[in-house]
Structure formats: structure tokens, C-alpha cells
Design a protein around this motif. Structure first.
Motif, PDB file in Angstrom:
ATOM      1  N   GLY A 160      35.878  70.825  35.355  1.00 26.87           N
ATOM      2  CA  GLY A 160      35.546  69.409  35.403  1.00 26.87           C
ATOM      3  C   GLY A 160      36.690  68.567  34.871  1.00 26.87           C
ATOM      4  N   SER A 161      37.802  68.538  35.589  1.00 31.50           N
ATOM      5  CA  SER A 161      39.043  67.986  35.040  1.00 31.50           C
ATOM      6  C   SER A 161      39.265  66.509  35.324  1.00 31.50           C
ATOM      7  N   GLY A 162      38.406  65.881  36.150  1.00 31.35           N
ATOM      8  CA  GLY A 162      38.583  64.466  36.421  1.00 31.35           C
ATOM      9  C   GLY A 162      39.966  64.160  36.980  1.00 31.35           C
ATOM     10  N   TRP A 163      40.629  63.164  36.372  1.00 29.49           N
ATOM     11  CA  TRP A 163      41.989  62.799  36.781  1.00 29.49           C
ATOM     12  C   TRP A 163      43.043  63.807  36.328  1.00 29.49           C
ATOM     13  N   GLY A 164      42.642  64.791  35.550  1.00 27.67           N
ATOM     14  CA  GLY A 164      43.610  65.755  35.035  1.00 27.67           C
ATOM     15  C   GLY A 164      44.270  65.340  33.746  1.00 27.67           C
ATOM     16  N   GLY A 165      43.728  64.322  33.067  1.00 24.24           N
ATOM     17  CA  GLY A 165      44.344  63.850  31.832  1.00 24.24           C
ATOM     18  C   GLY A 165      44.386  64.915  30.748  1.00 24.24           C
ATOM     19  N   CYS A 166      43.283  65.635  30.575  1.00 29.05           N
ATOM     20  CA  CYS A 166      43.262  66.696  29.564  1.00 29.05           C
ATOM     21  C   CYS A 166      44.228  67.810  29.939  1.00 29.05           C
ATOM     22  N   ALA A 167      44.223  68.196  31.212  1.00 31.76           N
ATOM     23  CA  ALA A 167      45.098  69.278  31.662  1.00 31.76           C
ATOM     24  C   ALA A 167      46.566  68.936  31.429  1.00 31.76           C
ATOM     25  N   ARG A 168      46.934  67.702  31.768  1.00 25.74           N
ATOM     26  CA  ARG A 168      48.337  67.300  31.577  1.00 25.74           C
ATOM     27  C   ARG A 168      48.715  67.333  30.109  1.00 25.74           C
ATOM     28  N   TYR A 169      47.843  66.810  29.253  1.00 29.31           N
ATOM     29  CA  TYR A 169      48.182  66.780  27.832  1.00 29.31           C
ATOM     30  C   TYR A 169      48.288  68.198  27.274  1.00 29.31           C
ATOM     31  N   LEU A 170      47.346  69.070  27.618  1.00 30.94           N
ATOM     32  CA  LEU A 170      47.395  70.444  27.121  1.00 30.94           C
ATOM     33  C   LEU A 170      48.685  71.137  27.546  1.00 30.94           C
ATOM     34  N   ALA A 171      49.038  70.961  28.816  1.00 33.73           N
ATOM     35  CA  ALA A 171      50.269  71.581  29.310  1.00 33.73           C
ATOM     36  C   ALA A 171      51.495  71.018  28.598  1.00 33.73           C
ATOM     37  N   HIS A 172      51.523  69.704  28.419  1.00 38.59           N
ATOM     38  CA  HIS A 172      52.651  69.034  27.776  1.00 38.59           C
ATOM     39  C   HIS A 172      52.758  69.409  26.300  1.00 38.59           C
ATOM     40  N   ALA A 173      51.631  69.429  25.604  1.00 38.78           N
ATOM     41  CA  ALA A 173      51.649  69.632  24.152  1.00 38.78           C
ATOM     42  C   ALA A 173      51.764  71.094  23.750  1.00 38.78           C
ATOM     43  N   SER A 174      51.211  72.006  24.557  1.00 41.04           N
ATOM     44  CA  SER A 174      51.185  73.418  24.164  1.00 41.04           C
ATOM     45  C   SER A 174      52.143  74.292  24.961  1.00 41.04           C
ATOM     46  N   GLY A 175      52.533  73.830  26.147  1.00 44.73           N
ATOM     47  CA  GLY A 175      53.371  74.646  27.009  1.00 44.73           C
ATOM     48  C   GLY A 175      52.596  75.642  27.852  1.00 44.73           C
ATOM     49  N   ALA A 176      51.268  75.608  27.758  1.00 40.84           N
ATOM     50  CA  ALA A 176      50.431  76.498  28.560  1.00 40.84           C
ATOM     51  C   ALA A 176      50.420  76.034  30.020  1.00 40.84           C
ATOM     52  N   HIS A 177      49.980  76.924  30.898  1.00 38.98           N
ATOM     53  CA  HIS A 177      49.742  76.547  32.300  1.00 38.98           C
ATOM     54  C   HIS A 177      48.246  76.318  32.477  1.00 38.98           C
ATOM     55  N   VAL A 178      47.886  75.163  33.025  1.00 34.82           N
ATOM     56  CA  VAL A 178      46.481  74.774  33.143  1.00 34.82           C
ATOM     57  C   VAL A 178      46.075  74.692  34.606  1.00 34.82           C
ATOM     58  N   THR A 179      44.986  75.369  34.950  1.00 34.05           N
ATOM     59  CA  THR A 179      44.358  75.230  36.265  1.00 34.05           C
ATOM     60  C   THR A 179      43.193  74.272  36.106  1.00 34.05           C
ATOM     61  N   ALA A 180      43.279  73.130  36.777  1.00 35.53           N
ATOM     62  CA  ALA A 180      42.317  72.040  36.597  1.00 35.53           C
ATOM     63  C   ALA A 180      41.391  71.969  37.803  1.00 35.53           C
ATOM     64  N   VAL A 181      40.117  72.337  37.616  1.00 35.30           N
ATOM     65  CA  VAL A 181      39.152  72.380  38.708  1.00 35.30           C
ATOM     66  C   VAL A 181      38.289  71.119  38.671  1.00 35.30           C
ATOM     67  N   GLU A 182      38.272  70.381  39.770  1.00 34.75           N
ATOM     68  CA  GLU A 182      37.513  69.128  39.854  1.00 34.75           C
ATOM     69  C   GLU A 182      36.746  69.065  41.173  1.00 34.75           C
TER      70      GLU A 182
END
Length: 275
Positions: free
Chosen positions: A71-93
Motif C-alpha cells: 500500500g505505497s500510495g505515491w511512494g513517499g515512504c518507499a523513496r525515503y526508506l531507500a534514500h535514508a537506509s540504502g535498501a531497495h524497496v518494492t512498492a506495491v500500490e
């Protein structure tokens, strides 16, 4: 559940409004946009990126790890997590318009290599099994029908000992009968359960709760303050989004503040691991 069903929620009809916010700041349709600028507008949960920092810490999220957001919406959480942690995020919406805007914003933030957007119903998506170090979700799971099915899929997606981090709503009491249809329309509660059931269903799915914080008092205050602050900046919001745009969001914020204040819903933050 269909994308059209969830559009009954006042929060979700206007995926393009985040683009209007950027235009008002002077960003053209193809301009690069820093993540910290996007984060002012692309967080649909409570407490913005502060809440995401809690998740990063609780999960000990690290660069190179794989994260699934449900439930990623616009992907705001996914972008921040990737930017802040360096993880790769799969965002399902589920919603195609939010997915499309999310992909555009991720590209403009220079994060397409670390965020993969998927437009799908989580219950029907072909799920990569035992593939993710972490699964995360913010105020989305209670929208999804068949709680047992989606929790089983989350557990299946996690690597052994992988972690689930969730902020979600839980059921406290039903609204009066004459308000029930309105409650369902604005909240879209497809799997809203009480706190005991919430924990029991996690265990049944093979997930062990490591920590659980009741956020009800905090979110009751937050939603009331958010509504007051939003009303105070009506003129500036209407200048960008129009009077109708203001009314849509103000109505949703008012409803949510009321549901918390009247003791209809509570909030939780939890971290669990795959058994």
C-alpha cells in the motif's frame, strides 16, 4: 477489492495534487526534485518521516537489504526508506493513478535504481517468496480484505527471521447505525479488527510480535492538530488546489479526527518477525 472501491475515501481521489504542490514551488513537470522537498507533500500517514525513522531503527534496516511496502500510495515512504537506509524497496500500490505519479516522482528524485513500483492487488500479485528482509506498511493493511490471506502472504514474502513493521488502525467501537455507511465510505475498513484479534492473527500467520505500541492517544492528538492546522491555511491551499480540493481533504481530516476523538478506532505501531 478494486481501485475504484477505495476511491470512496476522501483522501484518495486526487493523485495529481502532489504535482500541483511541486508546480507551486516552481518545479516543472520534468524537473528533478530532491527527496526532502517531496517529503513535505508525499507522506500520507502520521508524523511524516519521523515515523519512517522509527521503522528504520526498529528493523535495523541496512543498505542492500530488500524491503516490500504494501500500500505505497505515491511512494513517499518507499523513496525515503531507500534514500535514508540504502535498501531497495518494492512498492506495491493498487491504484493506477497513485502508482503512475509515484513512478514519476521516484524517477525525478533519482531513485529509480532503488525503488521498484508495482501496480497490483497485493492479494493477487505473484509474490516472490522468502525474498524480503522487511515488509512495511503505513495505514494501509486495514483497507485490504481477508486479513488471514494477506498476513499469510506477508509471512511468505519474508526471509526467515525477516521483519514486519506496521502502523495501522484497529477497531474500538462501532459508530451509530445511521452513521455506519458514512464511516465505511470515508474509512474503507475492510479488515478492521480489535487489538486482541490483531495480535492473534499475526501469530496464526507465523509472525512473532517483538514490540507493539498503542498509538491511539498520540494519533488522536495528531489528527485534531492536523485538522486545525489545515483549516488555518485554507487560503494558501485553495490557491493551489481550488475550493473543491480543500473541501475534499478537509472533510477527510475532519472525519478521521472525529473517529479517534469518539473512540471508534485506535492506532498501533508494531514490529514482528517471521517465526
Amino acid at each position: 477489492m478494486t481501485a475504484q472501491d477505495i476511491k470512496t475515501m476522501q483522501l484518495y481521489p486526487r493523485a495529481e495534487r502532489v504535482l500541483h504542490e511541486l508546480e507551486a514551488l516552481g518545479y516543472g513537470a520534468r524537473d528533478a526534485v530532491p527527496v526532502d522537498v517531496l517529503n513535505r507533500f508525499d507522506q500520507l500517514h502520521y508524523h511524516g518521516t519521523d515515523a519512517l525513522d522509527v521503522a528504520i531503527s526498529a528493523c535495523a534496516m541496512q543498505a542492500g537489504e530488500s524491503v516490500l511496502e504494501v500500500g505505497s500510495g505515491w511512494g513517499g515512504c518507499a523513496r525515503y526508506l531507500a534514500h535514508a537506509s540504502g535498501a531497495h524497496v518494492t512498492a506495491v500500490e493498487l491504484q493506477e493513478d497513485y502508482h503512475a505519479v509515484g513512478m514519476d516522482l521516484t524517477a525525478r528524485a533519482g531513485l529509480s535504481g532503488r525503488v521498484t513500483h508495482v501496480n497490483a492487488d497485493f492479494l493477487a500479485w505473484t509474490l516472490p517468496e522468502s525474498s524480503f528482509h522487511h515488509v512495511v506498511s503505513w495505514l494501509a493493511l486495514f483497507h485490504i480484505p481477508d486479513r488471514a490471506a494477506y498476513l499469510s502472504r506477508i509471512a511468505l514474502a519474508l526471509k526467515p527471521k525477516g521483519g514486519l513493521f506496521v502502523e495501522d488502525l484497529y477497531f474500538l467501537s462501532a459508530p451509530p447505525a445511521d452513521e455506519l455507511d458514512d464511516f465505511k465510505r470515508h474509512l474503507f475498513p475492510q479488515s478492521l479488527v480489535d487489538l486482541t484479534t490483531y495480535q492473534e492473527t499475526l501469530i496464526a500467520a507465523g509472525l512473532e510480535v517483538q514490540s507493539l505500541s498503542d498509538m491511539t492517544a498520540d494519533w488522536t492528538f495528531f489528527t485534531a492538530e492536523r485538522l486545525q492546522a489545515f483549516r488555518a491555511q485554507r487560503a494558501s491551499y485553495e490557491a493551489v488546489h481550488g475550493a473543491d480540493g480543500f473541501t475534499v481533504i478537509e472533510t477527510f481530516y475532519d472525519k478521521m479526527a472525529g473517529y479517534f476523538a469518539r473512540g471508534l478506532v485506535g492506532g498501533l505501531r508494531l514490529h514482528a518477525t517471521r517465526a
